[in-house]
Motif scaffolding. Structure first.
Motif, PDB file in Angstrom:
ATOM      1  N   VAL A  84     -41.530  64.446   7.609  1.00 14.17           N
ATOM      2  CA  VAL A  84     -40.268  65.155   7.394  1.00 14.17           C
ATOM      3  C   VAL A  84     -39.677  65.587   8.736  1.00 14.17           C
ATOM      4  CG1 VAL A  84     -39.226  67.236   6.416  1.00 14.17           C
ATOM      5  CG2 VAL A  84     -40.834  65.901   5.059  1.00 14.17           C
ATOM      6  N   GLY A  85     -40.525  66.075   9.633  1.00 12.65           N
ATOM      7  CA  GLY A  85     -40.042  66.464  10.955  1.00 12.65           C
ATOM      8  C   GLY A  85     -39.437  65.297  11.723  1.00 12.65           C
ATOM      9  N   ARG A  86     -40.076  64.123  11.616  1.00 11.85           N
ATOM     10  CA  ARG A  86     -39.545  62.942  12.293  1.00 11.85           C
ATOM     11  C   ARG A  86     -38.212  62.507  11.683  1.00 11.85           C
ATOM     12  NH1 ARG A  86     -38.598  60.319  16.802  1.00 11.85           N
ATOM     13  NH2 ARG A  86     -38.565  58.055  16.561  1.00 11.85           N
ATOM     14  N   ALA A 117     -40.169  54.891   4.880  1.00  8.48           N
ATOM     15  CA  ALA A 117     -39.330  56.084   4.910  1.00  8.48           C
ATOM     16  C   ALA A 117     -38.019  55.816   5.640  1.00  8.48           C
ATOM     17  CB  ALA A 117     -40.087  57.238   5.560  1.00  8.48           C
ATOM     18  N   LEU A 118     -38.092  55.104   6.763  1.00  7.27           N
ATOM     19  CA  LEU A 118     -36.884  54.801   7.525  1.00  7.27           C
ATOM     20  C   LEU A 118     -35.967  53.851   6.742  1.00  7.27           C
ATOM     21  CD1 LEU A 118     -38.344  54.382  11.118  1.00  7.27           C
ATOM     22  CD2 LEU A 118     -37.111  56.336  10.171  1.00  7.27           C
ATOM     23  N   SER A 119     -36.546  52.886   6.058  1.00  9.65           N
ATOM     24  CA  SER A 119     -35.733  51.963   5.248  1.00  9.65           C
ATOM     25  C   SER A 119     -35.020  52.710   4.132  1.00  9.65           C
ATOM     26  CB  SER A 119     -36.622  50.860   4.667  1.00  9.65           C
ATOM     27  OG  SER A 119     -37.223  50.106   5.694  1.00  9.65           O
ATOM     28  N   LEU A 120     -35.748  53.620   3.478  1.00 10.48           N
ATOM     29  CA  LEU A 120     -35.157  54.390   2.394  1.00 10.48           C
ATOM     30  C   LEU A 120     -34.076  55.334   2.919  1.00 10.48           C
ATOM     31  CD1 LEU A 120     -35.165  55.045  -0.593  1.00 10.48           C
ATOM     32  CD2 LEU A 120     -37.056  56.627  -0.198  1.00 10.48           C
ATOM     33  N   LEU A 121     -34.319  55.955   4.070  1.00  9.42           N
ATOM     34  CA  LEU A 121     -33.322  56.844   4.664  1.00  9.42           C
ATOM     35  C   LEU A 121     -32.073  56.060   5.054  1.00  9.42           C
ATOM     36  CD1 LEU A 121     -32.540  59.643   5.735  1.00  9.42           C
ATOM     37  CD2 LEU A 121     -33.666  59.042   7.884  1.00  9.42           C
ATOM     38  N   ASP A 122     -32.237  54.874   5.588  1.00  9.94           N
ATOM     39  CA  ASP A 122     -31.101  54.037   5.973  1.00  9.94           C
ATOM     40  C   ASP A 122     -30.261  53.674   4.744  1.00  9.94           C
ATOM     41  OD1 ASP A 122     -29.578  52.505   7.879  1.00  9.94           O
ATOM     42  OD2 ASP A 122     -30.468  50.719   7.002  1.00  9.94           O
ATOM     43  N   GLN A 123     -30.929  53.336   3.645  1.00  5.37           N
ATOM     44  CA  GLN A 123     -30.204  53.043   2.399  1.00  5.37           C
ATOM     45  C   GLN A 123     -29.449  54.274   1.905  1.00  5.37           C
ATOM     46  OE1 GLN A 123     -32.584  51.038  -0.638  1.00  5.37           O
ATOM     47  NE2 GLN A 123     -33.973  50.325   0.955  1.00  5.37           N
TER      48      GLN A 123
END
Length: 301
Positions: A84-86, A117-123
């Protein structure tokens, strides 16, 4: 095999601009025995300017001859707070507004994998635009909100089959997948089990936010009932892979859960004991009186 042989021929030449040549072979356990044999000689005596990185999720499938010639580094899942911090750091760098609950949900759904997590955040950023919210994450993944499952768990505990099926019908009308529904419900009860057995280990809870609704729902379940419910959902998910009637199987699972919730309710057990207690006392008094009468008759004889 041809690709490995091509690599073996090219490693002989030193790099022109950098210090090392780095070859990354992903899912290396998928290589054939012939390909491993072609790579083995190079791994035994690699040139000083070459590094090989063999990445795999199943190291036990690698030949012992390969493993013995490599340094092994095991990568573990990233902790929830660290992830979460990242994600917050990335959002600040990209000037993207994101709710903390949304980032927490992203971290939970990625199950310790930062790439996911990064893929989901990008979406989510592409989908929601100005601000990333928890509702946007739920829409992207096809998951359901925790409020929905807390409400459903209360209805199941009350054995309200009609309203349970009505709640399920509403999400089916929204186009949700029955398999994803059972999967999320299984994780909900799994987290409830961990919450009741080890409440101090909040990091163990994967997908559930420990709010008041969740705690209230957890109070209505006994541990033996949760064991049976999780086993029932697991069996349903296994059967779902071979069934053409996913919705019917999900409805059947919900009815079973309602029956299990009522099978071991403590208030029912207590009332049953209360009803049996007077009858047992009357029988005991009757037996004592009969014994006394027999003793009196024996004395007269």
């Amino acid at each position: 095999v041809e690709e490995i042989r091509d690599i073996r021929d090219k490693v002989k030449f030193a790099p022109s601009d950098v210090k090392y040549k780095v070859y990354i072979i992903d899912e290396v356990h998928m290589l054939t025995t012939e390909a491993f044999n072609a790579l083995l000689k190079t791994l035994e005596e690699p040139p000083s300017h070459v590094l090989f990185i063999l990445a795999t999720t199943e190291p036990h499938k690698l030949p012992a001859t390969i493993i013995s010639r490599c340094q092994r580094f095991d990568f573990h899942r990233i902790g929830l707070a660290e992830m979460v911090g990242r994600l917050q750091q990335i959002c600040r760098a990209q000037q993207v507004a994101a709710d903390e609950q949304a980032l927490l949900l992203v971290a939970k759904l990625s199950e310790g994998g930062m790439r996911d997590a990064l893929s989901l955040l990008d979406q989510a950023i592409s989908y929601s635009g100005d601000r990333v919210t928890a509702d946007a994450i739920l829409q992207i993944t096809g998951s359901l909100s925790q409020t929905y499952f807390s409400t459903l768990a209360q209805l199941i505990a009350a054995q309200d089959v009609a309203n349970v099926l009505e709640q399920f019908n509403q999400i089916m009308m929204q186009g949700k997948d029955p398999e994803q529904f059972l999967h999320d419900l299984l994780y909900y009860y799994r987290d409830m089990l961990l919450f009741k057995t080890a409440p101090a280990l909040q990091e163990v809870v994967d997908r559930t936010l420990l709010d008041d609704q969740f705690a209230t729902a957890a109070e209505r379940y006994q541990l033996p009932v949760l064991y049976e419910m999780i086993e029932t959902l697991n069996q349903s998910l296994t059967q779902l892979k071979w069934s053409r009637y996913a919705r019917v199987l999900a409805e059947l699972s919900l009815v079973k859960l309602c029956q299990l919730a009522g099978a071991s309710r403590p208030e029912q057990a207590g009332s049953a004991l209360a009803e049996q207690a007077p009858a047992s006392a009357d029988e005991l008094r009757g037996l004592v009186q009969r014994v006394r009468l027999l003793e009196e008759k024996l004395e007269e004889i």
